[in-house]
Scaffold this active site. Structure first.
Site, PDB file in Angstrom:
ATOM      1  N   ASP A 130       0.844  -1.192   0.000  1.00  0.00           N
ATOM      2  CA  ASP A 130       0.000   0.000   0.000  1.00  0.00           C
ATOM      3  C   ASP A 130       0.885   1.250   0.000  1.00  0.00           C
ATOM      4  OD1 ASP A 130      -2.381   1.782   0.793  1.00  0.00           O
ATOM      5  OD2 ASP A 130      -3.273  -0.216   0.891  1.00  0.00           O
ATOM      6  N   ASP A 139      -1.917   3.651  18.025  1.00  0.00           N
ATOM      7  CA  ASP A 139      -2.685   2.408  17.902  1.00  0.00           C
ATOM      8  C   ASP A 139      -1.942   1.331  17.117  1.00  0.00           C
ATOM      9  OD1 ASP A 139      -4.479   4.073  19.080  1.00  0.00           O
ATOM     10  OD2 ASP A 139      -6.053   3.868  17.573  1.00  0.00           O
ATOM     11  N   HIS A 163      -3.868   6.023   3.239  1.00  0.00           N
ATOM     12  CA  HIS A 163      -4.619   4.806   2.910  1.00  0.00           C
ATOM     13  C   HIS A 163      -4.026   3.573   3.592  1.00  0.00           C
ATOM     14  CE1 HIS A 163      -6.104   1.481   0.313  1.00  0.00           C
ATOM     15  NE2 HIS A 163      -7.161   2.250   0.144  1.00  0.00           N
ATOM     16  N   ASN A 254     -14.601  -0.247  -6.790  1.00  0.00           N
ATOM     17  CA  ASN A 254     -15.674   0.627  -6.294  1.00  0.00           C
ATOM     18  C   ASN A 254     -16.528   1.237  -7.404  1.00  0.00           C
ATOM     19  OD1 ASN A 254     -14.486   0.174  -3.780  1.00  0.00           O
ATOM     20  ND2 ASN A 254     -13.238   2.011  -3.909  1.00  0.00           N
ATOM     21  N   ALA A 265      -8.037  -8.896  -8.005  1.00  0.00           N
ATOM     22  CA  ALA A 265      -9.094  -9.654  -7.328  1.00  0.00           C
ATOM     23  C   ALA A 265      -9.757 -10.670  -8.264  1.00  0.00           C
ATOM     24  CB  ALA A 265     -10.142  -8.692  -6.765  1.00  0.00           C
ATOM     25  N   TYR A 267      -8.360 -12.643 -10.348  1.00  0.00           N
ATOM     26  CA  TYR A 267      -7.603 -13.878 -10.490  1.00  0.00           C
ATOM     27  C   TYR A 267      -8.087 -14.901  -9.454  1.00  0.00           C
ATOM     28  CZ  TYR A 267      -4.370 -11.019 -13.242  1.00  0.00           C
ATOM     29  OH  TYR A 267      -3.817 -10.182 -14.184  1.00  0.00           O
ATOM     30  N   THR A 270      -6.645 -15.401  -5.782  1.00  0.00           N
ATOM     31  CA  THR A 270      -6.874 -14.446  -4.687  1.00  0.00           C
ATOM     32  C   THR A 270      -8.226 -14.712  -4.027  1.00  0.00           C
ATOM     33  OG1 THR A 270      -8.043 -12.773  -5.998  1.00  0.00           O
ATOM     34  CG2 THR A 270      -5.630 -12.694  -6.022  1.00  0.00           C
TER      35      THR A 270
END
Length: 379
Positions: A130, A139, A163, A254, A265, A267, A270
């Site tokens: 990411d 945290d 992100h 999205n 995603a 494939y 995954t």
């Protein structure tokens, strides 16, 4: 193929006419040929500075570099080239928020707290490919290892976008009662910075991130990003990681589409994730349909942000982080499970979604059902 001749071609292709150059991936079909080329490349960098921009990708026997459109690939059957496509993180609008000082609604909805007496994700390593992470966030301080910064290897993977920090918080934040708590609070986040401050990367950056995760024996890779086009190089990397036993969790996108989801995603190696809202309905923005393996909370998710703050974000990215955390809980309790077995357990243990048009073949993540299904399989 003559490595010296190919290097000469590459030296020319990476220096001439860069105004009309594009990022490309050059793949070697023959492993021995790639090894010879990689060795010759490392020895030639000092004398040819332009070759320093060529990125080797040993996981898929390929290199990435900017090549002029005017330079055709040398005629050789054992080499092929494709575009090194841009990739973007999967999230929608964001706004500043304060944590409730308790457990976020998504973490509650997937029933993570009920599992913490049995498993907290201890010793499970999750590679978050990411934008990096905020190492100073209260945290996350106890949930991180060093990771890697693929954009600048001399620096820690500090987040300059937010992100990646948001994703890491939902997976493994651990600062109750003051801050927030994630799905697997004792799991370890391994931040892999492949995306810049705009949330953009190239396929080659992702492949280098997957390679790092495989070599460092990461258990789970969280991929909260996607693209519309298919990439043979990315598929090769995902397949190699899957065959090495790495579980890959990827966000579906999205666009609110019903019949298609983004790569990687899409494939089958995954676990593809769609997003739900507080009503356990598919979120309006989420891609959906038969390509989705499982849904999880992704609408108005509050999690960690830069400079120790918090933000509310929506997207299949947020849903994916819930699933990655859930798999960490499962693996900590059942360490021998394969990627194939984990996907099967998830699909067997979902909660039905709400909504008259929702397909019955899929559902929302339910961690207690997931752990029970794994127990039944172990008997």
């Amino acid at each position: 193929m003559d490595s010296t001749a190919f290097l000469r071609w590459l030296d020319t292709a990476t220096t001439e006419n860069q105004l009309h150059a594009r990022q490309r991936i050059i793949h070697f079909e023959n492993p021995a040929e790639y090894q010879r080329f990689a060795l010759a490349l490392s020895e030639s960098v000092k004398s040819s500075p332009s070759l320093a921009t060529v990125k080797p990708m040993p996981l898929i026997q390929a290199v990435s570099c900017r090549i002029s459109d005017a330079e055709p690939l040398p005629d050789c059957r054992s080499i092929w080239m494709e575009e090194d496509c841009p990739v973007n993180v999967h999230s929608t609008v964001k706004k500043h928020a304060q944590p409730g000082g308790g457990i976020p609604w998504g973490v509650q909805q997937v029933k993570a707290p009920s599992a913490w007496s049995r498993t907290t994700g201890h010793r499970i390593k999750i590679g978050v490919i990411d934008t990096g992470v905020d190492f100073n966030h209260p945290d996350l301080r106890n949930s991180l290892n060093r990771g890697i910064n693929l954009l600048n290897r001399s620096e820690l993977p500090h987040d300059d976008n937010g992100h990646g920090t948001h994703i890491a918080g939902t997976i493994a934040a651990a600062n109750q009662p003051k801050g927030m708590i994630g799905v697997a609070p004792r799991a370890t986040i391994c931040p892999v910075k492949a995306f810049d401050q705009n949330g953009s990367a190239y396929v080659s950056d992702i492949i280098l991130g997957i390679d790092w995760c495989v070599r460092n024996r990461i258990h789970i890779i969280n991929m909260s990003f996607g693209m519309k086009s298919r990439s043979k190089s990315l598929l090769n990397a995902v397949t190699n990681a899957y065959n090495a036993g790495v579980i890959i969790v990827a966000s579906s996108g999205n666009d609110g589409r019903r019949k298609a989801i983004d790569y990687p995603a899409r494939y089958p190696q995954t676990i593809s994730v769609g997003a739900t809202n507080k009503l356990r309905r598919i979120a309006l923005f989420s891609n959906r349909g038969s390509h989705i393996d499982i849904y999880a909370p992704g609408d108005k998710i509050i999690s960690a942000w830069l400079r120790g703050k918090y933000n509310e974000m929506s997207g299949t990215s947020m849903a994916t982080s819930h699933v990655s955390g859930a798999i960490a809980l499962l693996l900590a309790k059942n360490p021998g499970l394969t990627p194939y077995e984990i996907k099967a357990i998830l699909k067997r243990s979902m909660q039905p979604l709400r909504g008259s048009k929702t397909p019955r073949s899929t559902g929302e993540l339910d961690i207690m059902k997931m752990l029970k299904a794994a127990d039944n399989e172990a008997r």
